[in-house]
Scaffold this motif. Structure first.
Motif, PDB file in Angstrom:
ATOM      1  N   ALA A   1     -46.819  59.581   6.457  1.00 52.75           N
ATOM      2  CA  ALA A   1     -46.523  58.825   5.247  1.00 52.75           C
ATOM      3  C   ALA A   1     -45.191  59.270   4.652  1.00 52.75           C
ATOM      4  N   ALA A   2     -44.460  58.313   4.072  1.00 54.83           N
ATOM      5  CA  ALA A   2     -43.188  58.592   3.399  1.00 54.83           C
ATOM      6  C   ALA A   2     -43.319  58.155   1.946  1.00 54.83           C
ATOM      7  N   THR A   3     -42.903  59.013   1.046  1.00 55.22           N
ATOM      8  CA  THR A   3     -43.007  58.703  -0.383  1.00 55.22           C
ATOM      9  C   THR A   3     -41.694  58.130  -0.905  1.00 55.22           C
ATOM     10  N   ALA A   4     -41.784  57.391  -2.002  1.00 53.40           N
ATOM     11  CA  ALA A   4     -40.584  56.843  -2.634  1.00 53.40           C
ATOM     12  C   ALA A   4     -39.620  57.973  -2.962  1.00 53.40           C
ATOM     13  N   GLY A   5     -38.341  57.768  -2.621  1.00 51.67           N
ATOM     14  CA  GLY A   5     -37.327  58.777  -2.868  1.00 51.67           C
ATOM     15  C   GLY A   5     -37.075  59.697  -1.690  1.00 51.67           C
ATOM     16  N   ALA A   6     -37.903  59.627  -0.645  1.00 56.67           N
ATOM     17  CA  ALA A   6     -37.681  60.467   0.538  1.00 56.67           C
ATOM     18  C   ALA A   6     -36.373  60.079   1.209  1.00 56.67           C
ATOM     19  N   GLN A   7     -35.634  61.078   1.677  1.00 61.72           N
ATOM     20  CA  GLN A   7     -34.338  60.798   2.309  1.00 61.72           C
ATOM     21  C   GLN A   7     -34.521  60.268   3.719  1.00 61.72           C
ATOM     22  N   VAL A   8     -33.691  59.288   4.048  1.00 59.61           N
ATOM     23  CA  VAL A   8     -33.616  58.736   5.397  1.00 59.61           C
ATOM     24  C   VAL A   8     -32.280  59.182   5.990  1.00 59.61           C
ATOM     25  N   ASN A   9     -32.312  59.785   7.150  1.00 55.53           N
ATOM     26  CA  ASN A   9     -31.076  60.243   7.796  1.00 55.53           C
ATOM     27  C   ASN A   9     -30.561  59.170   8.748  1.00 55.53           C
ATOM     28  N   VAL A  10     -29.419  58.595   8.389  1.00 63.05           N
ATOM     29  CA  VAL A  10     -28.783  57.568   9.209  1.00 63.05           C
ATOM     30  C   VAL A  10     -27.538  58.122   9.892  1.00 63.05           C
ATOM     31  N   THR A  11     -26.703  58.830   9.144  1.00 62.25           N
ATOM     32  CA  THR A  11     -25.482  59.372   9.736  1.00 62.25           C
ATOM     33  C   THR A  11     -25.801  60.414  10.795  1.00 62.25           C
ATOM     34  N   TYR A  12     -26.759  61.275  10.509  1.00 60.80           N
ATOM     35  CA  TYR A  12     -27.139  62.329  11.457  1.00 60.80           C
ATOM     36  C   TYR A  12     -28.656  62.335  11.661  1.00 60.80           C
ATOM     37  N   PRO A  13     -29.201  61.332  12.356  1.00 59.53           N
ATOM     38  CA  PRO A  13     -30.643  61.335  12.609  1.00 59.53           C
ATOM     39  C   PRO A  13     -31.034  62.503  13.512  1.00 59.53           C
ATOM     40  N   LYS A  14     -32.205  63.053  13.254  1.00 60.84           N
ATOM     41  CA  LYS A  14     -32.653  64.236  13.998  1.00 60.84           C
ATOM     42  C   LYS A  14     -34.034  63.999  14.579  1.00 60.84           C
ATOM     43  N   VAL A  15     -34.301  64.699  15.673  1.00 60.73           N
ATOM     44  CA  VAL A  15     -35.614  64.618  16.303  1.00 60.73           C
ATOM     45  C   VAL A  15     -35.964  66.001  16.856  1.00 60.73           C
ATOM     46  N   GLN A  16     -37.236  66.363  16.705  1.00 61.08           N
ATOM     47  CA  GLN A  16     -37.722  67.625  17.254  1.00 61.08           C
ATOM     48  C   GLN A  16     -38.374  67.359  18.598  1.00 61.08           C
ATOM     49  N   VAL A  17     -38.006  68.160  19.592  1.00 60.15           N
ATOM     50  CA  VAL A  17     -38.471  67.933  20.964  1.00 60.15           C
ATOM     51  C   VAL A  17     -38.844  69.257  21.619  1.00 60.15           C
ATOM     52  N   ARG A  18     -39.650  69.139  22.661  1.00 58.79           N
ATOM     53  CA  ARG A  18     -39.928  70.255  23.567  1.00 58.79           C
ATOM     54  C   ARG A  18     -39.332  69.939  24.934  1.00 58.79           C
ATOM     55  N   LEU A  19     -39.132  70.962  25.721  1.00 61.79           N
ATOM     56  CA  LEU A  19     -38.734  70.741  27.108  1.00 61.79           C
ATOM     57  C   LEU A  19     -39.856  70.019  27.836  1.00 61.79           C
ATOM     58  N   GLN A  20     -39.492  69.126  28.744  1.00 62.34           N
ATOM     59  CA  GLN A  20     -40.533  68.480  29.549  1.00 62.34           C
ATOM     60  C   GLN A  20     -41.132  69.466  30.542  1.00 62.34           C
ATOM     61  N   ASP A  21     -40.310  70.399  30.990  1.00 67.65           N
ATOM     62  CA  ASP A  21     -40.754  71.418  31.933  1.00 67.65           C
ATOM     63  C   ASP A  21     -40.145  72.748  31.514  1.00 67.65           C
TER      64      ASP A  21
END
Length: 236
Positions: free
Chosen positions: A189-209
């Protein structure tokens, strides 16, 4: 709890970054009439491939330390994507205004006139586009596929561009003046006022192997180019 490790994109430079939405579906195979039924539930997750360029000594040193910290697949990488498909603010206002089509005269004047060159009675015009990162206008439940964003960057985020909220990554399917349809559905869930990253979108990942992160030192000096395969991490 897993440790989140950030990559210095200026030091560990990437030649290519590609992210795809992967999923699992089930099919009993074609029937006697040749038709096939495919069963699908919403279980899409990001998989990615990062191609790092040849590493100088400083970059190689960082890469081997990141590998030590990752402990195989136990810990998490936070990747910042190059969101070149849409308007972004990279720190230079003049360059930003030029990139979104504001004429040089309007930039110098500090406001935008009507199409016929007229201004308001007090001599003022329309404000130049703002370049702050968008925020969420109203609360949105997890699982939603549409969100309302404010700000110039939100109202004009391009189809096919990325954005992220709390390091969860989404891709724009459609945008009508900031009412953005996206994939995959909202992870939390996202609340009103939460920041949206457009210029520098980020994602958390793990190695596949666990062997995906293995920088190779060439002749005791530089590191060879390296390809790393990753998969979305959901831990928060």
């Amino acid at each position: 709890m897993a440790t989140v490790i950030d990559i210095d994109a200026h030091l560990l430079r990437r030649a290519h970054e590609n992210f795809w939405l992967d999923l699992d579906d089930v099919s009993p195979g074609p029937g006697l009439d040749g038709r096939e039924q495919v069963l699908f539930t919403e279980n899409r997750r990001w998989i990615g491939r990062l191609d790092f360029v040849r590493m100088r000594p400083a970059a190689l040193s960082q890469a081997v330390v990141i590998g030590d910290r990752l402990r195989g697949r136990a810990n998490i990488l936070r990747i910042t994507l190059c969101n070149y498909r849409t308007a972004r603010y990279l720190g230079d206002e003049a360059a930003f205004y030029e990139s979104v089509g504001v004429p040089a005269d309007d930039i110098a004047r500090g406001h935008i006139l009507f199409d016929d060159g007229a201004s308001f009675d007090d001599g003022a015009g329309f404000a130049l586009p703002d370049h702050d990162e968008p925020t969420v206008v109203a609360d949105v439940a997890a699982g939603a596929s549409t969100i309302q964003m404010d700000g110039y960057l939100g109202r004009n985020i391009a189809v096919g561009a990325f954005f992220s909220i709390n390091d969860f990554l989404y891709r724009v399917e459609a945008n009508t003046d900031g009412a953005v349809t996206f994939n995959p559905p909202l992870r939390q869930a996202a609340t009103a006022g939460a920041q949206v990253n457009v210029t520098y979108p980020k994602v958390q990942v793990r190695l596949q192997d666990k062997a995906d992160w293995r920088p190779f030192c060439e002749y005791f000096r530089n590191g060879q180019p390296m390809t790393v395969n990753v998969i979305e991490a959901f831990d928060r």
